[in-house]
Design a protein around this motif. Structure first.
Motif, PDB file in Angstrom:
ATOM      1  N   ASN A 197       0.871  -1.170   0.000  1.00  6.83           N
ATOM      2  CA  ASN A 197       0.000   0.000   0.000  1.00  6.83           C
ATOM      3  C   ASN A 197       0.911   1.224   0.000  1.00  6.83           C
ATOM      4  O   ASN A 197       1.530   1.548   1.021  1.00  6.83           O
ATOM      5  CB  ASN A 197      -0.915  -0.011   1.232  1.00  6.83           C
ATOM      6  CG  ASN A 197      -1.881   1.151   1.240  1.00  6.83           C
ATOM      7  OD1 ASN A 197      -1.593   2.237   0.737  1.00  6.83           O
ATOM      8  ND2 ASN A 197      -3.044   0.923   1.829  1.00  6.83           N
ATOM      9  N   GLU A 248       0.296   4.485  -0.312  1.00  2.76           N
ATOM     10  CA  GLU A 248      -0.132   5.632   0.484  1.00  2.76           C
ATOM     11  C   GLU A 248       0.257   5.471   1.952  1.00  2.76           C
ATOM     12  O   GLU A 248       0.712   6.411   2.597  1.00  2.76           O
ATOM     13  CB  GLU A 248      -1.649   5.824   0.368  1.00  2.76           C
ATOM     14  CG  GLU A 248      -2.080   6.314  -0.993  1.00  2.76           C
ATOM     15  CD  GLU A 248      -3.597   6.430  -1.112  1.00  2.76           C
ATOM     16  OE1 GLU A 248      -4.306   6.190  -0.109  1.00  2.76           O
ATOM     17  OE2 GLU A 248      -4.060   6.769  -2.210  1.00  2.76           O
ATOM     18  N   LYS A 249       0.060   4.265   2.490  1.00  6.22           N
ATOM     19  CA  LYS A 249       0.364   4.028   3.904  1.00  6.22           C
ATOM     20  C   LYS A 249       1.767   3.473   4.114  1.00  6.22           C
ATOM     21  O   LYS A 249       2.209   3.309   5.245  1.00  6.22           O
ATOM     22  CB  LYS A 249      -0.658   3.052   4.497  1.00  6.22           C
ATOM     23  CG  LYS A 249      -2.070   3.575   4.509  1.00  6.22           C
ATOM     24  CD  LYS A 249      -3.003   2.566   5.150  1.00  6.22           C
ATOM     25  CE  LYS A 249      -4.419   3.089   5.191  1.00  6.22           C
ATOM     26  NZ  LYS A 249      -5.350   2.114   5.776  1.00  6.22           N
ATOM     27  N   GLU A 250       2.440   3.179   3.010  1.00  7.37           N
ATOM     28  CA  GLU A 250       3.772   2.567   3.054  1.00  7.37           C
ATOM     29  C   GLU A 250       3.766   1.316   3.933  1.00  7.37           C
ATOM     30  O   GLU A 250       4.605   1.120   4.797  1.00  7.37           O
ATOM     31  CB  GLU A 250       4.816   3.583   3.541  1.00  7.37           C
ATOM     32  CG  GLU A 250       4.971   4.762   2.608  1.00  7.37           C
ATOM     33  CD  GLU A 250       6.033   5.745   3.067  1.00  7.37           C
ATOM     34  OE1 GLU A 250       6.641   5.543   4.132  1.00  7.37           O
ATOM     35  OE2 GLU A 250       6.251   6.727   2.330  1.00  7.37           O
ATOM     36  N   GLU A 251       2.748   0.464   3.657  1.00 10.40           N
ATOM     37  CA  GLU A 251       2.582  -0.755   4.439  1.00 10.40           C
ATOM     38  C   GLU A 251       2.479  -1.969   3.526  1.00 10.40           C
ATOM     39  O   GLU A 251       2.006  -1.873   2.392  1.00 10.40           O
ATOM     40  CB  GLU A 251       1.302  -0.691   5.282  1.00 10.40           C
ATOM     41  CG  GLU A 251       1.338   0.307   6.408  1.00 10.40           C
ATOM     42  CD  GLU A 251       0.001   0.377   7.149  1.00 10.40           C
ATOM     43  OE1 GLU A 251      -0.044   1.084   8.164  1.00 10.40           O
ATOM     44  OE2 GLU A 251      -0.973  -0.249   6.695  1.00 10.40           O
ATOM     45  N   TYR A 290       0.678  -5.029   2.251  1.00  9.03           N
ATOM     46  CA  TYR A 290      -0.757  -5.297   2.146  1.00  9.03           C
ATOM     47  C   TYR A 290      -1.046  -6.782   1.944  1.00  9.03           C
ATOM     48  O   TYR A 290      -1.990  -7.328   2.481  1.00  9.03           O
ATOM     49  CB  TYR A 290      -1.340  -4.480   0.999  1.00  9.03           C
ATOM     50  CG  TYR A 290      -2.780  -4.784   0.701  1.00  9.03           C
ATOM     51  CD1 TYR A 290      -3.797  -4.284   1.499  1.00  9.03           C
ATOM     52  CD2 TYR A 290      -3.127  -5.581  -0.392  1.00  9.03           C
ATOM     53  CE1 TYR A 290      -5.116  -4.558   1.234  1.00  9.03           C
ATOM     54  CE2 TYR A 290      -4.452  -5.867  -0.660  1.00  9.03           C
ATOM     55  CZ  TYR A 290      -5.447  -5.353   0.151  1.00  9.03           C
ATOM     56  OH  TYR A 290      -6.759  -5.637  -0.113  1.00  9.03           O
ATOM     57  N   TYR A 316      -2.550 -10.177   6.271  1.00 13.44           N
ATOM     58  CA  TYR A 316      -2.461  -9.883   4.848  1.00 13.44           C
ATOM     59  C   TYR A 316      -3.426 -10.756   4.058  1.00 13.44           C
ATOM     60  O   TYR A 316      -3.993 -11.718   4.569  1.00 13.44           O
ATOM     61  CB  TYR A 316      -1.031 -10.093   4.342  1.00 13.44           C
ATOM     62  CG  TYR A 316      -0.534 -11.519   4.433  1.00 13.44           C
ATOM     63  CD1 TYR A 316      -0.615 -12.362   3.333  1.00 13.44           C
ATOM     64  CD2 TYR A 316       0.002 -12.023   5.616  1.00 13.44           C
ATOM     65  CE1 TYR A 316      -0.176 -13.668   3.416  1.00 13.44           C
ATOM     66  CE2 TYR A 316       0.453 -13.325   5.691  1.00 13.44           C
ATOM     67  CZ  TYR A 316       0.359 -14.146   4.583  1.00 13.44           C
ATOM     68  OH  TYR A 316       0.795 -15.443   4.668  1.00 13.44           O
TER      69      TYR A 316
END
Length: 194
Positions: free
Chosen positions: A80, A82-85, A87, A145
């Motif tokens: 992700n 935008e969240k730098e996560e 996913y 995830y």
């Protein structure tokens, strides 16, 4: 009142194979193509079938790969941005050929669709993916995830696809929202959750 149809495939010795496995596989391809035409038809395996389905030896090599467990799943991370996560993961099937190394699905999935083996690869891939999901969860219990798995339109049109997934989900007690099915022939943005 029962309405019955027949799908008939014809293969000739020695033109379409000199060994039992070759003849049986030529016959299987012809029958599958007769079914594709809606049934109630007769298809003779011939040059046009061979061109459409690929080399018979390659078909037989795929059958052998299935028996010898040469197919493997590789995983590509999904991030992700935008969240730098992290996913999830996308499962990618590969053929680990003993002489040629890793072969991409573009080389064998069309042939598996023609022979009807696409159902096998779908069922194998789904079950392997779930088993490996639990293995990853054991190693990294803090990760939450989803896993994305590609289906071809031909797999999606198989009348047992939903019951096959339902059986696996029940067998492994998996939450259905964990798996995202991606239709390979559609836009990458069109996803369907099981």
């Amino acid at each position: 009142f029962i309405n019955m149809t027949a799908s008939i495939g014809i293969a000739f010795y020695p033109i379409h194979g000199t060994k039992y496995k070759e003849l049986a596989h030529s016959l299987e391809i012809a029958v599958n193509q007769a079914k594709e035409q809606g049934g109630n038809s007769i298809i003779v395996y011939g040059d046009e079938n061979g061109e459409k389905s690929g080399d018979l030896k390659f078909h037989l090599a795929i059958k052998s790969a299935m028996e010898n467990k040469e197919f493997v799943l590789y995983y590509q991370p999904i991030i992700n941005i935008e969240k730098e996560e992290f996913y999830g993961l996308e499962a990618l099937v590969r053929w680990n050929h003993p002489q040629q190394g890793l072969i991409s699905p573009q080389s064998f999935l069309d042939i598996m669709e023609q022979s009807g083996d696409i159902k096998w690869i779908g069922n194998w891939g789904s079950e392997t993916l779930i088993q490996e999901y639990y293995e990853i969860r054991r190693q990294f219990p803090h990760l939450n995830y989803q896993i994305t798995f590609n289906l071809s339109v031909r797999q999606l049109l198989n009348e047992t696809v939903a019951s096959d997934f339902n059986r696996l989900i029940k067998k492994y007690k998996l939450k259905p929202e964990i798996i995202i099915l991606e239709i390979a022939d559609f836009s990458a943005y069109q996803k369907y959750t099981v």
